[in-house]
Design a protein around this motif. Structure first.
Motif, PDB file in Angstrom:
ATOM      1  N   ASP A 231      17.257  -5.081  22.190  1.00 16.70           N
ATOM      2  CA  ASP A 231      17.357  -4.674  20.794  1.00 16.70           C
ATOM      3  C   ASP A 231      18.787  -4.271  20.421  1.00 16.70           C
TER       4      ASP A 231
ATOM      5  N   GLN B 242      25.423  -5.215  20.196  1.00 16.23           N
ATOM      6  CA  GLN B 242      25.749  -4.136  19.259  1.00 16.23           C
ATOM      7  C   GLN B 242      25.943  -2.811  19.992  1.00 16.23           C
TER       8      GLN B 242
ATOM      9  N   ARG C 289      31.625   0.730  11.112  1.00 12.51           N
ATOM     10  CA  ARG C 289      30.214   0.854  11.456  1.00 12.51           C
ATOM     11  C   ARG C 289      29.705  -0.347  12.239  1.00 12.51           C
ATOM     12  N   ASP C 290      30.267  -1.528  11.939  1.00 14.55           N
ATOM     13  CA  ASP C 290      29.794  -2.751  12.588  1.00 14.55           C
ATOM     14  C   ASP C 290      30.727  -3.223  13.690  1.00 14.55           C
TER      15      ASP C 290
ATOM     16  N   TYR D 220      31.752  -3.279  17.568  1.00 11.04           N
ATOM     17  CA  TYR D 220      31.063  -3.087  18.837  1.00 11.04           C
ATOM     18  C   TYR D 220      31.959  -3.504  20.000  1.00 11.04           C
TER      19      TYR D 220
ATOM     20  N   ARG E 291      23.554   0.070  18.443  1.00 11.71           N
ATOM     21  CA  ARG E 291      22.792   0.081  17.184  1.00 11.71           C
ATOM     22  C   ARG E 291      21.569  -0.819  17.308  1.00 11.71           C
ATOM     23  N   SER E 292      20.435  -0.245  16.991  1.00 11.70           N
ATOM     24  CA  SER E 292      19.176  -0.976  17.052  1.00 11.70           C
ATOM     25  C   SER E 292      19.062  -1.951  15.883  1.00 11.70           C
ATOM     26  N   ARG E 293      18.720  -3.191  16.197  1.00  9.87           N
ATOM     27  CA  ARG E 293      18.457  -4.162  15.129  1.00  9.87           C
ATOM     28  C   ARG E 293      17.165  -3.821  14.389  1.00  9.87           C
ATOM     29  N   ARG E 294      16.251  -3.198  15.101  1.00 10.43           N
ATOM     30  CA  ARG E 294      14.945  -2.905  14.518  1.00 10.43           C
ATOM     31  C   ARG E 294      15.015  -1.758  13.521  1.00 10.43           C
ATOM     32  N   THR E 295      15.759  -0.686  13.865  1.00 10.95           N
ATOM     33  CA  THR E 295      15.800   0.495  13.006  1.00 10.95           C
ATOM     34  C   THR E 295      17.136   0.677  12.295  1.00 10.95           C
ATOM     35  N   ASN E 296      18.163  -0.054  12.749  1.00 12.63           N
ATOM     36  CA  ASN E 296      19.535   0.091  12.240  1.00 12.63           C
ATOM     37  C   ASN E 296      20.099   1.481  12.523  1.00 12.63           C
ATOM     38  N   GLN E 297      19.519   2.176  13.490  1.00 10.22           N
ATOM     39  CA  GLN E 297      19.990   3.489  13.899  1.00 10.22           C
ATOM     40  C   GLN E 297      20.606   3.386  15.299  1.00 10.22           C
TER      41      GLN E 297
END
Length: 303
Positions: free
Chosen positions: A153, A157, A205-206, A208, A236-242
């Motif tokens: 996930d 990132q 933020r983006d 990595y 950074r989780s792709r699923r939650t963006n957290q």
């Protein structure tokens, strides 16, 4: 009482000729040790290992080993007392300070050991058996079943990695993927290495880690896990963006137990109680299908 972690692995043959059969290898090793007690030892330049067969097992029951990490004369601790200077521990030539771990290999491909800070790891057992018995086995770590999914996930990132290697005897093996993180200048002179790699708090933020470092993290988790004492990944989780944090040392498939002390060495657990804890944890994980799901996740990740 002595606190220990019972950690589980998946063992597998790494050389088909001859195939690795735990009880066959254990029986042959026990016979050699009975004929020559020094057959239990494997001396190396930096590492000396001793292995004893507690129970060879059979096709239906587990094989039990005791493995010791022995300190060579050049690496032995000193003794001290108030009013006196440092002095070497008074040991005979055939006596060694030792750290011990108890190991169980089940016929169906699972393994467990009691783990603590100075416990010798199963890579030593694999090396010992290859040298002594021409028996080739590999040990893969088992993580909680959702770990590989959580790693995937955040793959690509990852923003930070904390890694430490604090076992001097492993420094000569710190190559390959570890070379991405460990500066070559440290060499054999470093008693420990701790590295933290990140993109910086003020980065975008983006932003990595580079792909090379990203891939190295996954390879370390899969194939160099025995070389590290700390591996924490933030991404950074792709699923939650957290931001998610994975501490792979605490995500191992393991159970914390409190064992009665050995009468011979109170700082270590009683061997029989330790093996009983292995069996109890194995049964618990089996009944809940945790072992099966952890293995499926491992095989899925490996392929």
């Amino acid at each position: 009482m002595v606190e220990r972690k019972i950690i589980f692995y998946r063992w597998m043959c790494v050389n088909s000729r001859p195939p690795f059969v735990p009880h066959t290898v254990a029986t042959a090793l026990a016979k050699k040790i009975a004929e020559d007690e020094y057959a239990a030892m494997l001396e190396g330049k930096d590492i000396t290992t001793a292995v004893h067969v507690i129970s060879p097992g059979d096709a239906a029951t587990p094989s039990r080993f005791r493995m010791l990490s022995l300190r060579s004369p050049d690496n032995r601790p000193l003794q001290w007392e108030p009013g006196a200077d440092l002095a070497p521990l008074p040991l005979l030539d055939d006596q060694y300070p030792a750290d011990v771990t108890y190991i169980t290999l089940w016929p169906n491909g699972y393994a467990a050991q009691d783990s603590y800070r100075d416990a010798p790891r199963l890579g030593r057992l694999a090396h010992f058996l290859a040298k002594k018995e021409n028996a080739h086995v590999g040990f893969d770590p088992l993580y909680m079943p959702d770990v590989y999914e959580r790693l995937q996930d955040i793959q690509g990132q990852i923003r930070a990695v904390q890694l430490s290697l604090t076992r001097p005897e492993y420094m000569s093996r710190a190559n390959g993927v570890l070379g991405t993180f460990l500066p070559a200048i440290y060499g054999h002179s470093a008693p420990s290495v701790k590295v933290e790699v990140g993109v910086g708090k003020n980065s975008k933020r983006d932003q990595y880690l580079a792909q090379e470092a990203d891939e190295a993290v996954f390879q370390i988790a899969e194939s160099a896990h025995e070389l590290v004492d700390r591996l924490i990944i933030r991404g950074r989780s792709r699923r939650t963006n957290q931001m998610e944090t994975l501490n792979l040392m605490t995500e191992r498939l393991q159970e914390v137990v409190y064992l009665p002390s050995s009468k011979a060495a109170p700082a270590f657990p009683d061997p029989d109680a330790t093996y009983a804890a292995h069996d109890a944890a194995y049964q618990s994980f089996s009944d809940r299908r945790v072992l099966e799901r952890a293995t499926q996740a491992l095989l899925s990740r490996s392929h």
